[in-house]
Scaffold this active site. Structure first.
Site, PDB file in Angstrom:
ATOM      1  N   ASP A  35      31.720  39.683  40.638  1.00  0.00           N
ATOM      2  CA  ASP A  35      30.440  40.011  41.280  1.00  0.00           C
ATOM      3  C   ASP A  35      29.364  38.951  41.008  1.00  0.00           C
ATOM      4  O   ASP A  35      28.185  39.276  40.865  1.00  0.00           O
ATOM      5  CB  ASP A  35      29.926  41.391  40.821  1.00  0.00           C
ATOM      6  CG  ASP A  35      31.013  42.448  40.908  1.00  0.00           C
ATOM      7  OD1 ASP A  35      31.670  42.511  41.960  1.00  0.00           O
ATOM      8  OD2 ASP A  35      31.216  43.187  39.927  1.00  0.00           O
ATOM      9  N   HIS A  65      34.537  40.746  48.678  1.00  0.00           N
ATOM     10  CA  HIS A  65      33.703  39.601  49.033  1.00  0.00           C
ATOM     11  C   HIS A  65      32.777  39.960  50.184  1.00  0.00           C
ATOM     12  O   HIS A  65      33.198  40.581  51.149  1.00  0.00           O
ATOM     13  CB  HIS A  65      34.574  38.397  49.420  1.00  0.00           C
ATOM     14  CG  HIS A  65      35.221  37.754  48.233  1.00  0.00           C
ATOM     15  ND1 HIS A  65      36.151  36.763  48.342  1.00  0.00           N
ATOM     16  CD2 HIS A  65      35.048  37.954  46.916  1.00  0.00           C
ATOM     17  CE1 HIS A  65      36.524  36.394  47.129  1.00  0.00           C
ATOM     18  NE2 HIS A  65      35.876  37.113  46.252  1.00  0.00           N
TER      19      HIS A  65
END
Ligand code: IMP
Ligand code: MG
Length: 356
Positions: A35, A65
Protein backbone atom coordinates in the site's frame (compact mmCIF):
# COMPACT_ATOMS: atom_id res chain seq x y z
CA UNK A 1 30.05 0.80 -13.40
CA UNK A 2 30.62 -2.93 -13.24
CA UNK A 3 26.97 -3.61 -13.72
CA UNK A 4 26.87 -1.34 -16.80
CA UNK A 5 29.74 -3.26 -18.43
CA UNK A 6 28.07 -6.55 -17.63
CA UNK A 7 24.76 -5.26 -18.92
CA UNK A 8 26.29 -4.25 -22.25
CA UNK A 9 28.01 -7.59 -22.58
CA UNK A 10 24.84 -9.53 -22.01
CA UNK A 11 22.66 -7.45 -24.30
CA UNK A 12 22.39 -10.52 -26.45
CA UNK A 13 21.33 -12.64 -23.52
CA UNK A 14 18.48 -14.96 -24.37
CA UNK A 15 15.66 -15.73 -21.99
CA UNK A 16 13.88 -19.05 -21.99
CA UNK A 17 13.09 -18.57 -25.63
CA UNK A 18 16.26 -18.34 -27.72
CA UNK A 19 14.93 -15.58 -30.00
CA UNK A 20 14.46 -13.05 -27.18
CA UNK A 21 16.65 -10.00 -26.57
CA UNK A 22 16.28 -8.06 -23.34
CA UNK A 23 17.78 -4.57 -23.34
CA UNK A 24 16.83 -3.37 -19.87
CA UNK A 25 14.87 -4.32 -16.74
CA UNK A 26 13.44 -1.84 -14.23
CA UNK A 27 11.64 -2.91 -11.07
CA UNK A 28 9.05 -1.22 -8.85
CA UNK A 29 9.18 -2.47 -5.25
CA UNK A 30 7.35 -1.65 -2.02
CA UNK A 31 9.74 -0.49 0.75
CA UNK A 32 7.20 -0.96 3.54
CA UNK A 33 4.15 -3.20 4.23
CA UNK A 34 2.41 -2.83 0.86
CA UNK A 35 0.00 0.00 0.00
CA UNK A 36 2.89 2.39 -0.74
CA UNK A 37 1.64 3.72 -4.08
CA UNK A 38 3.40 1.24 -6.38
CA UNK A 39 0.40 1.31 -8.73
CA UNK A 40 0.88 5.04 -9.33
CA UNK A 41 4.59 4.59 -10.18
CA UNK A 42 4.06 1.57 -12.44
CA UNK A 43 1.20 3.31 -14.27
CA UNK A 44 3.29 6.41 -14.93
CA UNK A 45 6.25 4.35 -16.14
CA UNK A 46 4.01 2.22 -18.36
CA UNK A 47 2.36 5.35 -19.77
CA UNK A 48 5.78 6.62 -20.89
CA UNK A 49 5.68 3.93 -23.63
CA UNK A 50 9.29 2.99 -22.85
CA UNK A 51 8.42 -0.57 -21.90
CA UNK A 52 7.60 -3.63 -23.99
CA UNK A 53 6.46 -5.84 -21.12
CA UNK A 54 5.04 -5.23 -17.65
CA UNK A 55 5.35 -8.32 -15.42
CA UNK A 56 4.25 -9.51 -11.99
CA UNK A 57 6.70 -11.86 -10.27
CA UNK A 58 5.04 -12.72 -6.94
CA UNK A 59 1.81 -12.99 -5.01
CA UNK A 60 -1.71 -13.31 -6.31
CA UNK A 61 -5.01 -11.52 -5.83
CA UNK A 62 -4.00 -10.60 -2.27
CA UNK A 63 -2.53 -7.45 -3.88
CA UNK A 64 -4.52 -4.44 -5.02
CA UNK A 65 -3.44 -1.76 -7.48
CA UNK A 66 -5.22 1.48 -8.21
CA UNK A 67 -4.69 3.13 -11.60
CA UNK A 68 -6.13 6.51 -12.66
CA UNK A 69 -6.62 6.89 -16.40
CA UNK A 70 -8.43 9.65 -18.31
CA UNK A 71 -10.34 10.68 -15.20
CA UNK A 72 -11.39 7.12 -14.32
CA UNK A 73 -10.22 4.99 -11.42
CA UNK A 74 -9.47 1.30 -12.08
CA UNK A 75 -8.59 -1.44 -9.62
CA UNK A 76 -6.80 -4.70 -10.34
CA UNK A 77 -5.52 -7.43 -8.07
CA UNK A 78 -3.48 -9.78 -10.21
CA UNK A 79 -3.22 -8.51 -13.78
CA UNK A 80 -0.21 -6.20 -14.31
CA UNK A 81 -0.97 -2.53 -15.08
CA UNK A 82 0.63 -2.72 -18.56
CA UNK A 83 -2.77 -3.74 -19.94
CA UNK A 84 -4.09 -0.20 -19.31
CA UNK A 85 -1.47 1.18 -21.70
CA UNK A 86 -1.51 -1.44 -24.49
CA UNK A 87 1.62 -3.24 -23.20
CA UNK A 88 2.17 -7.01 -22.93
CA UNK A 89 1.31 -8.01 -19.37
CA UNK A 90 2.83 -11.16 -17.90
CA UNK A 91 1.88 -13.11 -14.79
CA UNK A 92 5.14 -14.90 -13.92
CA UNK A 93 5.88 -18.39 -12.59
CA UNK A 94 6.41 -17.04 -9.05
CA UNK A 95 2.79 -15.87 -8.84
CA UNK A 96 -0.30 -17.77 -7.71
CA UNK A 97 -3.59 -17.46 -9.56
CA UNK A 98 -7.24 -17.85 -8.65
CA UNK A 99 -9.20 -18.93 -11.74
CA UNK A 100 -12.48 -17.13 -10.90
CA UNK A 101 -10.81 -13.96 -9.81
CA UNK A 102 -8.61 -13.93 -12.94
CA UNK A 103 -11.60 -14.24 -15.28
CA UNK A 104 -13.55 -11.63 -13.30
CA UNK A 105 -10.63 -9.24 -13.88
CA UNK A 106 -10.54 -10.17 -17.58
CA UNK A 107 -14.30 -9.38 -17.89
CA UNK A 108 -13.87 -6.09 -16.01
CA UNK A 109 -11.02 -5.04 -18.31
CA UNK A 110 -12.89 -6.10 -21.46
CA UNK A 111 -16.00 -4.18 -20.36
CA UNK A 112 -13.84 -1.11 -19.91
CA UNK A 113 -12.43 -1.45 -23.43
CA UNK A 114 -8.92 -2.77 -22.68
CA UNK A 115 -7.17 -5.34 -24.90
CA UNK A 116 -7.00 -8.51 -22.81
CA UNK A 117 -5.09 -10.38 -25.54
CA UNK A 118 -2.01 -8.70 -24.10
CA UNK A 119 -2.34 -10.73 -20.88
CA UNK A 120 -0.30 -13.93 -20.62
CA UNK A 121 0.33 -16.36 -17.74
CA UNK A 122 3.31 -18.62 -17.25
CA UNK A 123 2.30 -22.31 -17.49
CA UNK A 124 4.41 -22.72 -14.32
CA UNK A 125 2.25 -20.36 -12.22
CA UNK A 126 0.50 -22.21 -9.40
CA UNK A 127 -3.28 -22.32 -9.13
CA UNK A 128 -5.12 -21.39 -5.93
CA UNK A 129 -7.81 -23.99 -5.31
CA UNK A 130 -11.04 -23.73 -3.29
CA UNK A 131 -9.48 -25.91 -0.56
CA UNK A 132 -6.64 -23.37 -0.19
CA UNK A 133 -9.12 -20.57 0.41
CA UNK A 134 -11.15 -22.64 2.91
CA UNK A 135 -7.97 -23.50 4.80
CA UNK A 136 -6.73 -19.88 4.79
CA UNK A 137 -10.05 -18.72 6.29
CA UNK A 138 -10.08 -21.52 8.90
CA UNK A 139 -6.43 -21.60 9.99
CA UNK A 140 -4.75 -18.27 9.21
CA UNK A 141 -7.25 -15.80 10.67
CA UNK A 142 -4.91 -15.00 13.58
CA UNK A 143 -2.33 -13.73 11.06
CA UNK A 144 -4.85 -11.38 9.51
CA UNK A 145 -4.31 -12.69 5.98
CA UNK A 146 -6.33 -11.54 2.99
CA UNK A 147 -8.14 -14.97 3.00
CA UNK A 148 -7.26 -15.52 -0.66
CA UNK A 149 -5.61 -18.92 -0.12
CA UNK A 150 -2.08 -17.57 -0.58
CA UNK A 151 -0.19 -19.44 2.19
CA UNK A 152 -1.76 -22.90 1.56
CA UNK A 153 -1.16 -22.54 -2.21
CA UNK A 154 2.54 -21.64 -1.80
CA UNK A 155 2.90 -24.41 0.80
CA UNK A 156 1.70 -26.95 -1.77
CA UNK A 157 4.00 -25.42 -4.39
CA UNK A 158 7.10 -25.77 -2.20
CA UNK A 159 5.90 -29.15 -0.96
CA UNK A 160 5.91 -30.08 -4.68
CA UNK A 161 2.31 -31.24 -4.75
CA UNK A 162 0.81 -28.04 -6.22
CA UNK A 163 -1.11 -27.74 -9.48
CA UNK A 164 0.26 -25.45 -12.17
CA UNK A 165 -1.60 -23.45 -14.79
CA UNK A 166 -0.44 -25.91 -17.47
CA UNK A 167 -2.87 -28.52 -16.02
CA UNK A 168 -5.90 -26.28 -16.46
CA UNK A 169 -7.62 -26.05 -19.82
CA UNK A 170 -9.30 -22.76 -18.83
CA UNK A 171 -6.04 -20.85 -19.39
CA UNK A 172 -5.28 -22.19 -22.90
CA UNK A 173 -5.82 -18.78 -24.58
CA UNK A 174 -3.55 -17.00 -22.12
CA UNK A 175 -0.41 -19.15 -21.96
CA UNK A 176 2.91 -17.30 -22.06
CA UNK A 177 5.72 -18.81 -24.17
CA UNK A 178 8.42 -17.62 -21.74
CA UNK A 179 9.64 -15.00 -24.18
CA UNK A 180 10.62 -11.51 -23.02
CA UNK A 181 12.31 -8.90 -25.16
CA UNK A 182 13.14 -5.22 -25.20
CA UNK A 183 12.56 -3.09 -22.14
CA UNK A 184 10.94 -4.86 -19.17
CA UNK A 185 9.14 -3.36 -16.18
CA UNK A 186 8.53 -5.61 -13.19
CA UNK A 187 5.69 -4.70 -10.87
CA UNK A 188 6.13 -5.66 -7.22
CA UNK A 189 3.34 -6.77 -4.91
CA UNK A 190 3.16 -6.28 -1.11
CA UNK A 191 6.44 -4.95 0.31
CA UNK A 192 9.74 -5.37 2.15
CA UNK A 193 8.31 -6.19 5.59
CA UNK A 194 5.84 -8.71 4.19
CA UNK A 195 8.68 -10.65 2.51
CA UNK A 196 8.79 -14.33 3.47
CA UNK A 197 12.48 -14.10 4.50
CA UNK A 198 12.95 -10.52 5.69
CA UNK A 199 9.53 -9.68 7.14
CA UNK A 200 8.32 -10.22 10.70
CA UNK A 201 7.75 -13.99 10.24
CA UNK A 202 5.14 -15.51 10.49
CA UNK A 203 3.28 -12.19 9.98
CA UNK A 204 4.35 -12.07 6.34
CA UNK A 205 3.10 -13.17 2.95
CA UNK A 206 4.41 -16.36 1.32
CA UNK A 207 6.53 -14.99 -1.52
CA UNK A 208 9.68 -12.99 -2.27
CA UNK A 209 8.60 -9.38 -2.42
CA UNK A 210 12.17 -8.08 -2.88
CA UNK A 211 13.37 -7.05 -6.38
CA UNK A 212 15.67 -10.07 -6.78
CA UNK A 213 12.46 -12.15 -6.89
CA UNK A 214 11.77 -10.62 -10.31
CA UNK A 215 14.56 -12.81 -11.76
CA UNK A 216 12.14 -15.72 -11.40
CA UNK A 217 10.63 -14.37 -14.63
CA UNK A 218 13.69 -15.83 -16.37
CA UNK A 219 16.43 -13.18 -16.61
CA UNK A 220 19.72 -12.73 -14.72
CA UNK A 221 20.11 -10.10 -11.96
CA UNK A 222 22.75 -8.14 -13.94
CA UNK A 223 20.02 -6.94 -16.30
CA UNK A 224 18.23 -4.99 -13.56
CA UNK A 225 18.90 -1.29 -13.98
CA UNK A 226 16.61 0.97 -11.96
CA UNK A 227 14.82 -0.14 -8.81
CA UNK A 228 11.99 2.24 -7.95
CA UNK A 229 11.27 1.94 -4.22
CA UNK A 230 7.87 3.16 -3.02
CA UNK A 231 6.94 4.31 0.46
CA UNK A 232 4.73 6.88 2.18
CA UNK A 233 5.73 9.69 4.51
CA UNK A 234 3.95 7.77 7.27
CA UNK A 235 3.68 4.00 7.72
CA UNK A 236 0.58 1.82 7.42
CA UNK A 237 -0.11 -1.88 7.90
CA UNK A 238 -3.10 -4.15 7.39
CA UNK A 239 -3.16 -7.52 9.12
CA UNK A 240 -1.74 -8.80 12.39
CA UNK A 241 1.80 -7.78 13.32
CA UNK A 242 3.35 -7.38 16.80
CA UNK A 243 5.55 -4.63 15.26
CA UNK A 244 2.33 -2.82 14.41
CA UNK A 245 0.07 -3.33 17.46
CA UNK A 246 -3.68 -2.76 17.33
CA UNK A 247 -3.46 -0.16 20.13
CA UNK A 248 -1.83 2.27 17.70
CA UNK A 249 -5.36 3.07 16.62
CA UNK A 250 -6.23 4.17 20.16
CA UNK A 251 -3.96 7.15 19.51
CA UNK A 252 -6.27 9.89 18.22
CA UNK A 253 -3.51 11.65 16.30
CA UNK A 254 -2.67 8.48 14.34
CA UNK A 255 -6.31 7.48 13.90
CA UNK A 256 -7.19 10.87 12.43
CA UNK A 257 -4.17 10.70 10.12
CA UNK A 258 -5.42 7.30 8.85
CA UNK A 259 -8.86 8.83 8.22
CA UNK A 260 -7.37 11.90 6.51
CA UNK A 261 -5.17 9.66 4.34
CA UNK A 262 -8.14 7.44 3.40
CA UNK A 263 -6.19 4.39 4.55
CA UNK A 264 -8.38 1.48 3.48
CA UNK A 265 -7.02 -1.63 1.70
CA UNK A 266 -7.78 -1.92 -2.05
CA UNK A 267 -8.16 -5.71 -1.83
CA UNK A 268 -10.00 -6.28 1.42
CA UNK A 269 -11.39 -2.84 2.33
CA UNK A 270 -9.77 -3.19 5.76
CA UNK A 271 -8.72 -0.12 7.73
CA UNK A 272 -4.94 0.30 7.80
CA UNK A 273 -3.16 0.74 11.13
CA UNK A 274 -1.05 3.87 10.90
CA UNK A 275 2.20 4.95 12.53
CA UNK A 276 4.85 7.65 12.08
CA UNK A 277 7.49 6.85 9.45
CA UNK A 278 10.18 4.50 10.74
CA UNK A 279 13.32 5.88 9.05
CA UNK A 280 15.54 3.06 10.38
CA UNK A 281 13.36 0.46 8.69
CA UNK A 282 13.18 2.51 5.50
CA UNK A 283 17.00 2.73 5.33
CA UNK A 284 17.21 -1.04 5.75
CA UNK A 285 14.60 -1.61 3.02
CA UNK A 286 16.46 0.65 0.57
CA UNK A 287 19.79 -1.05 1.23
CA UNK A 288 18.58 -4.67 1.19
CA UNK A 289 16.57 -4.12 -2.01
CA UNK A 290 19.13 -1.99 -3.88
CA UNK A 291 16.59 0.78 -4.44
CA UNK A 292 18.03 3.39 -6.82
CA UNK A 293 15.04 5.75 -7.07
CA UNK A 294 12.96 6.33 -3.93
CA UNK A 295 9.45 7.81 -4.13
CA UNK A 296 7.96 9.07 -0.85
CA UNK A 297 4.23 9.64 -1.35
CA UNK A 298 1.33 11.27 0.50
CA UNK A 299 3.37 14.31 1.48
CA UNK A 300 0.28 16.45 0.74
CA UNK A 301 -1.76 14.51 3.33
CA UNK A 302 0.77 15.05 6.12
CA UNK A 303 1.29 18.66 5.14
CA UNK A 304 -2.46 19.37 5.36
CA UNK A 305 -2.74 17.38 8.57
CA UNK A 306 -0.06 19.56 10.12
CA UNK A 307 1.62 17.08 12.48
CA UNK A 308 5.23 16.27 11.55
CA UNK A 309 6.70 13.26 13.35
CA UNK A 310 8.91 10.27 12.55
CA UNK A 311 11.08 7.66 14.27
CA UNK A 312 14.85 7.73 13.81
CA UNK A 313 17.18 5.47 15.82
CA UNK A 314 14.00 4.43 17.66
CA UNK A 315 13.46 7.98 18.95
CA UNK A 316 10.41 10.04 18.10
CA UNK A 317 11.43 13.24 16.30
CA UNK A 318 9.03 16.17 16.01
CA UNK A 319 9.29 18.96 13.39
CA UNK A 320 7.65 22.34 13.13
CA UNK A 321 6.88 22.05 9.41
CA UNK A 322 6.96 19.68 6.43
CA UNK A 323 10.11 21.20 4.91
CA UNK A 324 12.18 20.56 8.03
CA UNK A 325 10.90 17.01 8.14
CA UNK A 326 11.71 16.43 4.44
CA UNK A 327 15.23 17.83 4.88
CA UNK A 328 15.82 15.50 7.85
CA UNK A 329 14.62 12.44 5.89
CA UNK A 330 16.72 13.43 2.87
CA UNK A 331 19.89 13.85 4.92
CA UNK A 332 19.56 10.59 6.89
CA UNK A 333 18.75 8.55 3.81
CA UNK A 334 21.48 10.09 1.67
CA UNK A 335 24.08 9.41 4.35
CA UNK A 336 23.00 5.82 4.92
CA UNK A 337 21.96 4.57 1.47
CA UNK A 338 24.93 4.66 -0.88
CA UNK A 339 23.25 2.85 -3.79
CA UNK A 340 20.38 5.34 -3.92
CA UNK A 341 20.57 7.82 -6.81
CA UNK A 342 17.52 10.00 -6.23
CA UNK A 343 14.70 10.67 -3.84
CA UNK A 344 11.39 12.17 -4.94
CA UNK A 345 8.61 13.46 -2.70
CA UNK A 346 5.10 13.20 -4.12
CA UNK A 347 1.87 14.86 -3.10
CA UNK A 348 -0.31 13.79 -6.01
CA UNK A 349 -2.33 10.52 -6.09
CA UNK A 350 -1.91 10.18 -9.86
CA UNK A 351 1.64 11.22 -10.77
CA UNK A 352 5.16 11.63 -9.41
CA UNK A 353 6.88 14.78 -10.60
CA UNK A 354 10.23 14.12 -12.41
CA UNK A 355 9.80 10.33 -12.21
CA UNK A 356 10.92 9.78 -15.81
P1 IMP B 1 -1.62 -13.13 2.71
O1 IMP B 1 -0.68 -12.63 1.67
O2 IMP B 1 -3.06 -13.04 2.29
O3 IMP B 1 -1.26 -14.51 3.22
O4 IMP B 1 -1.49 -12.17 3.99
C1 IMP B 1 -0.30 -12.12 4.78
C2 IMP B 1 -0.09 -10.73 5.34
O5 IMP B 1 0.25 -9.82 4.27
C3 IMP B 1 -1.32 -10.12 6.01
O6 IMP B 1 -0.87 -9.33 7.09
C4 IMP B 1 -1.94 -9.25 4.92
O7 IMP B 1 -2.71 -8.22 5.44
C5 IMP B 1 -0.68 -8.73 4.24
N1 IMP B 1 -0.88 -8.39 2.81
C6 IMP B 1 -0.99 -9.25 1.78
N2 IMP B 1 -1.10 -8.59 0.62
C7 IMP B 1 -1.07 -7.28 0.92
C8 IMP B 1 -1.13 -6.08 0.11
O8 IMP B 1 -1.22 -6.10 -1.12
N3 IMP B 1 -1.08 -4.90 0.80
C9 IMP B 1 -0.92 -4.86 2.14
N4 IMP B 1 -0.86 -5.94 2.93
C10 IMP B 1 -0.93 -7.15 2.32
MG1 MG C 1 -1.55 -2.34 -3.21
Amino acid sequence: MLSRILRNNIRRFSTLNSSSLITNVDVCFGCSWGDEGKGKIVAQLAKSKKYDFVCRWAGGNNAGHTVYLDGNKYKTHLIPSGVFYGINSIIGPGCVININSFFEEIDYLKKNGFNTDLIKISPKTHVIEESHITEDKADYGHQGTTSRGIAPCYRDKYGRIGKRVEYFDEFRDYLWDGNLNGNILCEGAQGMWLDIDHGNYPYVTSSTTLPYGSCSLGFPPQLINKIFGACKIYDTRVGTDPDFPEYLMDDDELLNLAIKGNEYGVSTGRFRKTNWLNVDKLIMAINVSGTTDLVISKVDILEEYGVFKLYYKNQLQIFSNIDNMKTFIEEKIKNNCLMLNRMLFSGDPETVENLI
